[in-house]
Design an enzyme around this catalytic site. Structure first.
Site, PDB file in Angstrom:
ATOM      1  N   GLU A 117      -3.383 -55.414  -8.476  1.00 31.82           N
ATOM      2  CA  GLU A 117      -4.695 -55.638  -9.525  1.00 31.82           C
ATOM      3  C   GLU A 117      -4.506 -54.441 -11.202  1.00 31.82           C
ATOM      4  OE1 GLU A 117      -7.014 -52.616  -6.964  1.00 31.82           O
ATOM      5  OE2 GLU A 117      -7.444 -53.917  -5.647  1.00 31.82           O
ATOM      6  N   LYS A 119      -4.707 -51.005 -13.550  1.00 30.27           N
ATOM      7  CA  LYS A 119      -4.771 -49.910 -13.299  1.00 30.27           C
ATOM      8  C   LYS A 119      -5.807 -48.969 -13.874  1.00 30.27           C
ATOM      9  CE  LYS A 119      -2.741 -45.102 -11.639  1.00 30.27           C
ATOM     10  NZ  LYS A 119      -2.896 -44.644 -12.449  1.00 30.27           N
ATOM     11  N   ASP A 121      -7.682 -47.115 -16.722  1.00 33.44           N
ATOM     12  CA  ASP A 121      -7.401 -45.131 -17.284  1.00 33.44           C
ATOM     13  C   ASP A 121      -8.865 -44.887 -17.782  1.00 33.44           C
ATOM     14  OD1 ASP A 121      -6.197 -43.035 -17.947  1.00 33.44           O
ATOM     15  OD2 ASP A 121      -5.138 -44.220 -19.688  1.00 33.44           O
ATOM     16  N   TYR A 232     -12.631 -51.107  -6.602  1.00 32.12           N
ATOM     17  CA  TYR A 232     -11.365 -51.332  -6.206  1.00 32.12           C
ATOM     18  C   TYR A 232     -10.691 -51.167  -4.575  1.00 32.12           C
ATOM     19  CZ  TYR A 232      -9.679 -46.551  -8.204  1.00 32.12           C
ATOM     20  OH  TYR A 232      -9.648 -45.434  -8.129  1.00 32.12           O
ATOM     21  N   LYS A 320       4.200 -47.919 -14.036  1.00 32.30           N
ATOM     22  CA  LYS A 320       3.410 -47.870 -15.281  1.00 32.30           C
ATOM     23  C   LYS A 320       3.890 -48.842 -16.719  1.00 32.30           C
ATOM     24  CE  LYS A 320       1.827 -44.129 -14.353  1.00 32.30           C
ATOM     25  NZ  LYS A 320       0.193 -43.701 -15.041  1.00 32.30           N
ATOM     26  N   CYS A 414     -10.953 -36.730 -56.318  1.00 32.19           N
ATOM     27  CA  CYS A 414      -9.992 -38.538 -55.991  1.00 32.19           C
ATOM     28  C   CYS A 414      -9.125 -38.666 -56.268  1.00 32.19           C
ATOM     29  CB  CYS A 414     -11.309 -38.949 -56.167  1.00 32.19           C
ATOM     30  SG  CYS A 414     -10.378 -40.868 -56.099  1.00 32.19           S
ATOM     31  N   CYS A 417      -9.086 -41.757 -59.016  1.00 36.12           N
ATOM     32  CA  CYS A 417      -9.204 -41.999 -60.215  1.00 36.12           C
ATOM     33  C   CYS A 417      -9.301 -40.355 -61.106  1.00 36.12           C
ATOM     34  CB  CYS A 417     -11.335 -42.647 -59.891  1.00 36.12           C
ATOM     35  SG  CYS A 417     -12.076 -41.185 -59.376  1.00 36.12           S
ATOM     36  N   CYS A 432     -15.858 -39.473 -53.072  1.00 40.15           N
ATOM     37  CA  CYS A 432     -15.762 -39.488 -54.894  1.00 40.15           C
ATOM     38  C   CYS A 432     -16.826 -39.768 -55.308  1.00 40.15           C
ATOM     39  CB  CYS A 432     -14.635 -40.651 -54.973  1.00 40.15           C
ATOM     40  SG  CYS A 432     -14.394 -41.389 -56.619  1.00 40.15           S
ATOM     41  N   CYS A 437     -14.889 -46.450 -58.959  1.00 38.12           N
ATOM     42  CA  CYS A 437     -13.513 -45.487 -58.463  1.00 38.12           C
ATOM     43  C   CYS A 437     -12.708 -46.480 -58.269  1.00 38.12           C
ATOM     44  CB  CYS A 437     -13.555 -44.598 -57.321  1.00 38.12           C
ATOM     45  SG  CYS A 437     -12.800 -44.716 -56.491  1.00 38.12           S
TER      46      CYS A 437
HETATM   47  S1  IVH Z   1      -6.102 -47.613  -4.806  1.00 41.37           S
HETATM   48  C1  IVH Z   1      -3.907 -45.349  -2.624  1.00 41.37           C
HETATM   49  N1  IVH Z   1      -6.437 -49.062  -7.556  1.00 41.37           N
HETATM   50  O1  IVH Z   1      -5.430 -44.631  -9.949  1.00 41.37           O
HETATM   51  C2  IVH Z   1      -4.972 -45.557  -3.095  1.00 41.37           C
HETATM   52  N2  IVH Z   1      -6.712 -46.607  -7.800  1.00 41.37           N
HETATM   53  O2  IVH Z   1      -2.756 -42.617  -9.802  1.00 41.37           O
HETATM   54  C3  IVH Z   1      -5.451 -45.252  -4.523  1.00 41.37           C
HETATM   55  N3  IVH Z   1      -6.195 -46.172 -10.418  1.00 41.37           N
HETATM   56  O3  IVH Z   1      -7.317 -42.332  -8.003  1.00 41.37           O
HETATM   57  C4  IVH Z   1      -6.158 -45.412  -5.824  1.00 41.37           C
HETATM   58  N4  IVH Z   1      -7.234 -48.220 -11.179  1.00 41.37           N
HETATM   59  O4  IVH Z   1      -8.121 -42.837 -10.283  1.00 41.37           O
HETATM   60  C5  IVH Z   1      -6.519 -47.966  -7.400  1.00 41.37           C
HETATM   61  N5  IVH Z   1      -6.522 -50.696  -8.971  1.00 41.37           N
HETATM   62  C6  IVH Z   1      -6.443 -49.482  -8.904  1.00 41.37           C
HETATM   63  C7  IVH Z   1      -6.881 -48.553  -9.903  1.00 41.37           C
HETATM   64  C8  IVH Z   1      -6.706 -47.061  -8.871  1.00 41.37           C
HETATM   65  C9  IVH Z   1      -7.083 -47.419 -11.258  1.00 41.37           C
HETATM   66  C10 IVH Z   1      -6.636 -44.587 -10.197  1.00 41.37           C
HETATM   67  C11 IVH Z   1      -7.753 -43.717  -9.696  1.00 41.37           C
HETATM   68  C12 IVH Z   1      -6.730 -42.798  -8.578  1.00 41.37           C
HETATM   69  C13 IVH Z   1      -5.292 -42.864  -9.631  1.00 41.37           C
HETATM   70  C14 IVH Z   1      -3.890 -43.420  -9.131  1.00 41.37           C
END
Ligand code: IVH
Length: 686
Positions: A117, A119, A121, A232, A320, A414, A417, A432, A437
């Protein structure tokens, strides 16, 4: 149950279904107008019958009253974090380790089914559903205890207030759904532009913006931000039998939760690894930020066998991506003069790699923001590049200061000009004021040729700068008067080859022919695109469309008063003023004249004009109509080719006055406009 109550319930079901189609599936079935009509009907009924109001009504998504503080809540099961794999070897090592652990603790397997999946942010949240209804939404907090942010989460349309159930299905007693709330990247950039313009501190990245929005005491603020969610995981559950993560994902999807479409199940490690690589490649195309991929063991029994170490389950790992921040030296703060004259500071830095890309420039919002963050020339700074977002300077590394750093001051003149700059009262932007200009002109020509505007490919930003500095063009109209012979052989840039010799690049006949063809093609762009390309302040592509469909040609728009312009639905006074100001400038009128002579379209093409018995007629609605809502009346008029404006002006043809008409009717009488009542109006509609 009374008929009214039945009707209210039915409306809620309908609205939630359309929310689901629109926000979760991205496949709307009805128009916005129809949706608005259902929504207003429900709102009206709930206002009339407050006893029928419930917290899970879709009307509650607009934002409740502000809170004094958040209540802390204990999660039914802790929200764990994830161990990291910083590269492919570490990911493989994790897999080898868990395979061994499982073999030690049972029969073992050659391959373990995995799920990959993105991750996301953003901000992790927990949504508790009791008997199918959202009863509480909380932030992750420290994993054990979070904050109750139910009111804010309710404003996110992709979160079901009531889960989707089959006709004969009983909702489980309790299901805790987990997901990541995020702010789409465009929304993040827009929000920061607005904040910078209002002298408010900007958010450093989309995650902070999402977290700040969810942790808002005033739900109306959260409601105004287009937050979204990817779900998720299922956390705590009662009355639900599920044996694997992939099954949980399918269950969530079927019950109306928003699930990322790229989540995959794999039967081998190599497949999962390839999926992680694909996520890294896909990253720049996404409209949300991800900082890695997550790989999870599918089978719950295996998960239980693997267990948890500290806060990190062994059955999942975050792969990561290259980090999105870096530290480098800020050499200088440069100034760019935009097409509206705004002086935009930007950072010139020692080149540094951030998230796999080398950068040497970054945006810096405005003077106040630089002061607030105390960023000085010569500082070591943290730079950040999140997804597709333009690199940004986050802040200085104070410990690395030598004392020779120079605080920043906006120039008094500016840089393009030399005119004295101005900073209007209450604004954060220094401008400006000189309309001729050179920087402003070059930028406005770049805007003119850009993709969303006239889309003249073959005439890029660099070439525009070069043509301008050579005096071949002085404004956008000049582009259409360029001659092939002026261009062929023109030196556009130079570089140094391997032998250390300077090589001058010249425009070839073929690329000049291309340019000419692209310029020619651009003559066919519709009126609204031309209007946008002119670069009138505050007139973006959407406003240009609104103006072009109300004023059929440039003449009408030029003749329109500020009132008439701001009478267009969606157009405010600030925009109207900017339009009037633009047409008040003689050099703009001259440019328009020459663009027109060059064959550009300055009126709505007849094909775009809707045909119908009311074609070309402009209506204004006032007062309450008994037999139909305003939205319905508007739809009917438009279906017959007419238009509806928000206020009465010179170009109004007919005013429809319902019960207790307001000031618009008075204005119509003053201007001698024809006023009809509802009966006559209905007759007109046939
Ligand atoms: S699973 C083991 N799935 O990542 C279960 N987390 O570093 C942990 N996060 O606090 C959560 N996408 O905020 C999971 N597809 C995903 C995710 C995810 C983002 C974040 C979540 C968690 C943090 C852990």
């Amino acid at each position: 149950m009374s008929d009214t109550e039945k009707h209210v319930r039915q409306l809620r079901r309908q609205i939630e279904r359309h929310n689901y189609l629109y926000y979760v599936l991205d496949q709307p079935e009805i128009s916005d107008a129809e949706y608005d009509r259902l929504f207003s009907e429900l709102k009206l009924l709930e206002e009339k019958h407050p006893e029928l109001s419930t917290p899970d009504s879709p009307t509650q998504r607009v934002g409740a009253e502000p809170l004094k503080q958040f209540v802390q809540v204990r999660h039914p099961l802790p929200l764990f974090s994830l161990a990291n794999a910083r590269n492919e070897e570490e990911l493989r090592a994790w897999y080898v380790r868990i395979r061994k652990l499982l073999a030690d603790r049972g029969p073992g397997a050659a391959e373990i089914a995995l799920v990959s999946e993105p991750k996301i942010d953003g901000l992790a949240v927990s949504l508790v559903y009791e008997h199918g209804r959202l009863s509480r939404g909380a932030t992750r907090g420290n994993g054990e205890i979070g904050e109750d942010v139910t009111m804010n989460l309710r404003t996110i349309r992709a979160i079901p207030l009531v889960m989707k159930l089959q006709a004969d299905e009983q909702a489980p007693a309790v299901v805790e759904v987990r997901g990541e709330v995020y702010l789409p990247l465009e929304a993040f950039e827009k929000l920061n532009l607005e904040r910078a313009a209002a002298a408010k501190p900007v958010f450093t990245n989309p995650r902070n913006a999402a977290a700040g929005s969810v942790r808002q005491l005033d739900p109306k603020v959260a409601a105004a931000r287009p937050l979204n969610i990817w779900c998720y995981q299922i956390g705590y559950a009662e009355g639900l039998e599920i044996g694997a993560h992939w099954q949980a994902i399918q269950w969530l999807k079927e019950h109306g939760f928003r699930i990322n479409p790229h989540i995959k199940r794999h039967t081998s490690f190599d497949e999962a690894l390839e999926a992680c690589r694909a996520w890294e490649r896909r990253r720049p195309e996404l409209n949300y930020d991800i900082d890695g991929a997550v790989v999870k063991v599918d089978d719950f029994e295996m998960q239980a066998k693997l267990g948890i170490v500290g806060r990190d389950p062994r059955w999942a790992i975050a792969f990561k991506f290259a980090p999105g921040t870096a530290i480098t030296r800020l050499q200088k703060i440069g100034i760019n003069v935009g097409r509206t004259g705004a002086l935009n500071p930007y950072a010139i830095m020692e080149p540094v790699e951030v998230g796999g890309v080398t950068i040497s420039q970054a945006t810096m919002h405005n003077e106040d923001d630089i002061r607030r963050k105390d960023i000085r020339e010569g500082d070591w700074v943290v730079v950040e590049r999140a997804g597709d977002v333009i690199p940004q300077v986050v802040g200085p590394v104070i410990q690395k200061r030598s004392g020779r750093e120079k605080p920043f001051r906006m120039p008094k003149r500016c840089p393009s000009c030399g005119s004295h700059t101005v900073r209007p009262e209450g604004e954060v932007v220094v401008r400006c004021p000189n309309k001729s200009c050179p920087s402003q002109i070059v930028e406005s020509i770049k805007h003119f040729v850009s993709k969303g505007a006239m889309d003249i490919d073959g005439v890029g930003e660099k070439l525009v700068g070069r043509l301008f500095s050579l005096g071949l063009i002085r404004n956008m109209a000049d582009l259409y008067y360029l001659k092939q012979e002026d261009l062929v052989g023109l030196a556009t840039s130079s570089s140094v080859n391997k032998q250390g010799k300077e090589v001058v690049h010249r425009l070839q006949e073929a690329s000049v022919a291309n340019m000419m063809r692209a310029l020619d093609d651009s003559r066919k762009r519709p009126f609204h695109r031309v209007l946008f390309a002119l670069g009138i302040r505050h007139v973006g592509s959407i406003n240009a469309r609104l103006l072009a469909s109300r004023f059929r040609n440039i003449g009408e728009l030029m003749a329109a008063s500020e009132d008439e312009i701001s009478g267009v639905e969606g157009i405010g006074l600030v925009i109207a003023e900017a339009v009037r100001e633009f047409f008040g400038e003689p050099h703009n009128l001259e440019t328009i004249k020459r663009l027109r002579q060059a064959g550009l379209s300055f009126s709505q093409a007849p094909a775009e004009r809707r045909a119908g018995p009311l074609a070309g007629k402009s209506f204004v609605l006032t007062g309450t109509l008994a037999s139909l809502t305003r939205a319905e009346a508007k739809e009917k008029i438009e279906a017959l080719g007419g238009k509806v404006a928000g206020s009465v002006g010179k170009s109004t043809d007919l005013v429809v006055a319902g019960a207790s008409p307001g000031s618009k009717a008075k204005k119509a009488r003053e201007l001698g406009k024809m006023i009809i009542d509802e009966k006559e109006f209905l007759r007109l509609l046939g």
